[in-house]
Write a protein that holds these residues in place. Structure first.
Motif, short mmCIF file in Angstrom:
data_model
loop_
_atom_site.label_atom_id
_atom_site.label_comp_id
_atom_site.label_asym_id
_atom_site.label_seq_id
_atom_site.Cartn_x
_atom_site.Cartn_y
_atom_site.Cartn_z
N LEU B 54 17.97 19.28 32.14
CA LEU B 54 16.79 19.81 31.47
C LEU B 54 16.38 19.06 30.20
O LEU B 54 15.22 18.73 30.00
CB LEU B 54 17.14 21.25 31.12
N MET B 55 17.37 18.78 29.36
CA MET B 55 17.10 18.14 28.07
C MET B 55 16.45 16.76 28.27
O MET B 55 15.43 16.46 27.67
CB MET B 55 18.41 18.00 27.29
N ARG B 324 20.65 27.09 12.58
CA ARG B 324 21.21 27.07 13.94
C ARG B 324 21.48 28.50 14.38
O ARG B 324 21.48 29.41 13.57
CB ARG B 324 22.52 26.28 13.94
N GLY B 325 21.76 28.66 15.63
CA GLY B 325 22.11 29.98 16.11
C GLY B 325 21.90 30.08 17.60
O GLY B 325 21.44 29.15 18.24
N ALA B 326 22.26 31.25 18.14
CA ALA B 326 22.02 31.49 19.55
C ALA B 326 20.53 31.73 19.74
O ALA B 326 19.95 32.54 19.02
CB ALA B 326 22.82 32.70 20.02
N PRO B 327 19.89 31.05 20.69
CA PRO B 327 18.46 31.26 20.86
C PRO B 327 18.15 32.67 21.36
O PRO B 327 18.82 33.18 22.26
CB PRO B 327 18.06 30.20 21.89
N ARG B 329 16.21 34.98 23.49
CA ARG B 329 15.42 34.80 24.71
C ARG B 329 14.63 36.06 24.98
O ARG B 329 14.67 37.00 24.20
CB ARG B 329 16.36 34.43 25.86
N TYR B 350 15.71 26.91 23.31
CA TYR B 350 15.89 25.73 22.48
C TYR B 350 14.75 24.76 22.79
O TYR B 350 14.44 24.51 23.95
CB TYR B 350 17.24 25.11 22.80
N PRO B 352 13.85 21.11 22.89
CA PRO B 352 14.51 19.80 22.79
C PRO B 352 13.78 18.80 21.89
O PRO B 352 14.43 18.01 21.21
CB PRO B 352 14.53 19.32 24.24
N ASN B 357 15.73 26.17 17.72
CA ASN B 357 15.40 27.30 18.58
C ASN B 357 14.01 27.79 18.22
O ASN B 357 13.66 27.89 17.04
CB ASN B 357 16.40 28.44 18.38
N VAL B 378 20.53 38.50 18.55
CA VAL B 378 21.18 38.08 19.79
C VAL B 378 22.63 38.59 19.76
O VAL B 378 23.37 38.23 18.84
CB VAL B 378 21.18 36.55 19.94
N ARG B 379 22.98 39.41 20.73
CA ARG B 379 24.33 39.96 20.82
C ARG B 379 24.81 40.52 19.47
O ARG B 379 25.92 40.24 19.02
CB ARG B 379 25.32 38.90 21.33
N ARG B 381 23.98 39.81 16.45
CA ARG B 381 23.85 38.98 15.26
C ARG B 381 22.37 38.68 14.99
O ARG B 381 21.61 38.45 15.92
CB ARG B 381 24.61 37.66 15.42
N TYR B 383 19.37 36.36 13.27
CA TYR B 383 19.08 35.00 12.83
C TYR B 383 17.69 34.95 12.18
O TYR B 383 16.72 35.45 12.77
CB TYR B 383 19.10 34.04 14.03
#
Lengths: 151, 400
Positions: B54-55, B324-327, B329, B350, B352, B357, B378-379, B381, B383
């Protein structure tokens, strides 16, 4: 690992190359969810990570959600998550563990998990607090056999 | 009984079915040969990515040119002398703003002014060409047939489902150069959102080439006969750079999504649905002053009511992570800096090309201004993110 979208036929799990310098053994065990734990049977300390197969399936990893030092988890608990450009997958411990610290390298360079999931791309440092409730731990050979069934 | 309004381009509808009841496009075998990894998408088996991943596919499109199979989308023709009246009834399109051969993004609205689908419509000399979303095409056709039956039974309008053609999007800054070699003609006079019928001499076939896309880059969507589609894909990837590499590389659904997100383009089902009007979606730019005033499209009343101050409580905004962090969605919770829920993420991931994010969310009105800070969860946390104007990459749309 959850939500793996599709199968990949080529599997390349790095072989354990370190020679035991001490008399006790370092164990490397795998799960059917494509995680691994390494620990030595004296200190019960070691590392936790995901396999090459999992890293390949996830694709380009952009972030790893890490647990906190001192956290304790029981078998089947999610201890973190791996986020790739494509998807995310939670990671579960197969045994009782205490978190001793995280791999700082992957915070800045999450692609290490793709490049070297069994070595430099380890995720968290753990102490196995009990093996009593361990679920379905596979040896490397058994894991490789299991991977063949996914092809 | 509604079927009398629909004809198919081929006597028997050509659909390529797999054993899993998912449809296949004309490029199914081509994707497999390119190492495509299929996923089910809108009833089709389509590659989410190829070998590059993908990237790389995403970045290749921003720098070179990428090929996307979008044959799953519905291609329609509307015939008959009353076709303009019909298109202005079912969509918010202002046909008076379009010259022959020009296209526009438009919206199919429902009775309440909600968005039934988004569509690209091109007006031609003797017909209207329309591309609708794969997941919506059955619904759209049923809707259009009902309107034809209820309101246009004495008029001259006829709907044709084009099912003998694949649709290949070629996107990226090097696309024009590649296509000029394939069409063996200059494309410098074909501007953004213009559609022409062009010949591919090497394949002895004619295609509908529209200068549009879904990546924020310059590019074309090429409607080509199914039995020539794989040949066209091969021809596209055969064009080499001076270093001897293929300029055009295949890109899957994954890259298509991250590219459109960076470009700030909406995805039906995420940013738009039947309960969301153009007001919430910040898509009122698709409705001209004339159409707002004169109405005539289905749901005009409901739409105008939503335009009144204070009626709409939440609107769409775009955001970028501060660190930074978990995106976050689709479905992730949006909270203010005190932790109170203010909305929900509709797309996220994310980016690229921006290395951060990013995402879109529906939040309470007062949070949509650029520069506003809030958090996404996200979960468990949180951001910090900042509301930002998209596109995040420089648009490549070719306007001459």
């Amino acid at each position: 690992m959850l939500n793996i979208l599709f199968k990949r036929s080529t599997v390349n799990v790095a072989k354990k190359t370190t020679l035991p310098l001490r008399t006790f053994a370092v164990h490397t065990k795998f799960t059917k969810e494509h995680e691994w734990i390494k620990y030595d049977d004296e200190t019960m300390e070691g590392q936790f990570g995901i396999t090459q197969h999992a890293a390949n399936e996830l694709g380009d990893i952009v972030f790893v959600d890490l647990p906190f030092e001192g956290d304790t988890f029981a078998p089947g608990d999610a201890i973190g998550a791996v986020e790739s450009v494509k998807t995310s997958a939670q990671i579960y411990t197969p045994v009782d563990v205490e978190i001793l610290g995280n791999n700082q390298e992957i915070e800045a360079t999450p692609e290490l998990v793709n490049q070297s999931p069994m070595e430099d791309g380890w995720i968290t440092k753990i102490k196995v607090t009990s093996l009593d409730n361990a679920k379905d731990l596979l040896s490397e050979e058994e894991y490789q056999k299991f991977l063949k069934t996914l092809e | 009984m509604f079927n009398r309004f629909v004809t198919r381009s081929t006597p028997k509808g050509v659909r390529f079915f797999s054993s899993t009841n998912l449809s296949r496009t004309a490029l199914f075998d081509w994707h497999a040969a390119q190492g495509g990894k299929n996923v089910p998408f809108a009833g089709y088996e389509l590659p989410v990515q190829y070998k590059a991943g993908l990237m790389k596919e995403h970045l290749h499109c921003r720098e070179n040119s990428s090929l996307f199979d979008v044959s799953h989308m519905g291609q329609l023709r509307i015939h008959g002398k009353d076709r303009t009246e019909f298109i202005e009834r079912i969509t918010v399109l202002d046909t008076q703003t379009l010259k022959t051969g020009e296209g526009s993004l438009s919206l199919i609205t429902n009775e309440n002014g909600g968005i039934k689908d988004d569509t690209v419509i091109t007006t031609n000399e003797d017909h209207i060409y329309m591309v609708v979303n794969a997941a919506c095409k059955e619904k759209d056709i049923a809707h259009m047939n009902k309107v034809l039956d209820d309101e246009f039974s004495n008029k001259d309008v006829h709907l044709e489902l084009i099912d003998d053609r694949a649709l290949i999007a070629v996107q990226g800054p090097k696309t024009q150069g590649v296509l000029e070699q394939i069409f063996e003609t200059s494309l410098k006079d074909q501007f953004f959102m213009n559609s022409t019928v062009l010949r591919i001499p090497k394949l002895d076939t004619e295609v509908i080439a529209t200068r549009c896309g879904y990546t924020g880059e310059d590019g074309f969507e090429i409607s080509v006969l199914n039995d020539k589609a794989a040949d066209l894909a091969d021809l596209l990837t055969s064009i080499k750079s001076s270093e001897g590499n293929s300029i055009v590389a295949p890109a899957g659904l994954g890259a298509r999504d991250s590219l459109r997100l960076e470009a700030g383009l909406c995805l039906y089902g995420n940013e738009m649905n039947e309960d969301i009007s153009p007001v919430e979606a910040i898509l009122q730019w698709t409705i001209t002053k004339r159409r707002k005033k004169e109405g005539g499209f289905i749901g005009h009343e409901g739409y105008m009511a939503k335009r009144k101050k204070g009626v709409v409580k939440e609107k769409r905004c775009c955001f970028v992570y501060e660190g930074r962090g978990a995106p976050a969605r689709e479905g992730a919770e949006v909270v203010d800096n005190e932790g109170k829920t203010i909305g929900k993420v509709c797309s996220g991931g994310y980016g690229p090309s921006v290395g951060k994010n990013i995402g879109m969310a529906y939040v309470k009105n007062k949070y949509i201004k650029a520069g506003t800070e809030f958090q996404v969860k996200v979960r468990g946390r949180s951001y910090p993110v900042k509301v930002t104007r998209f596109p995040l990459t420089k648009p490549g749309y070719y306007r001459g």
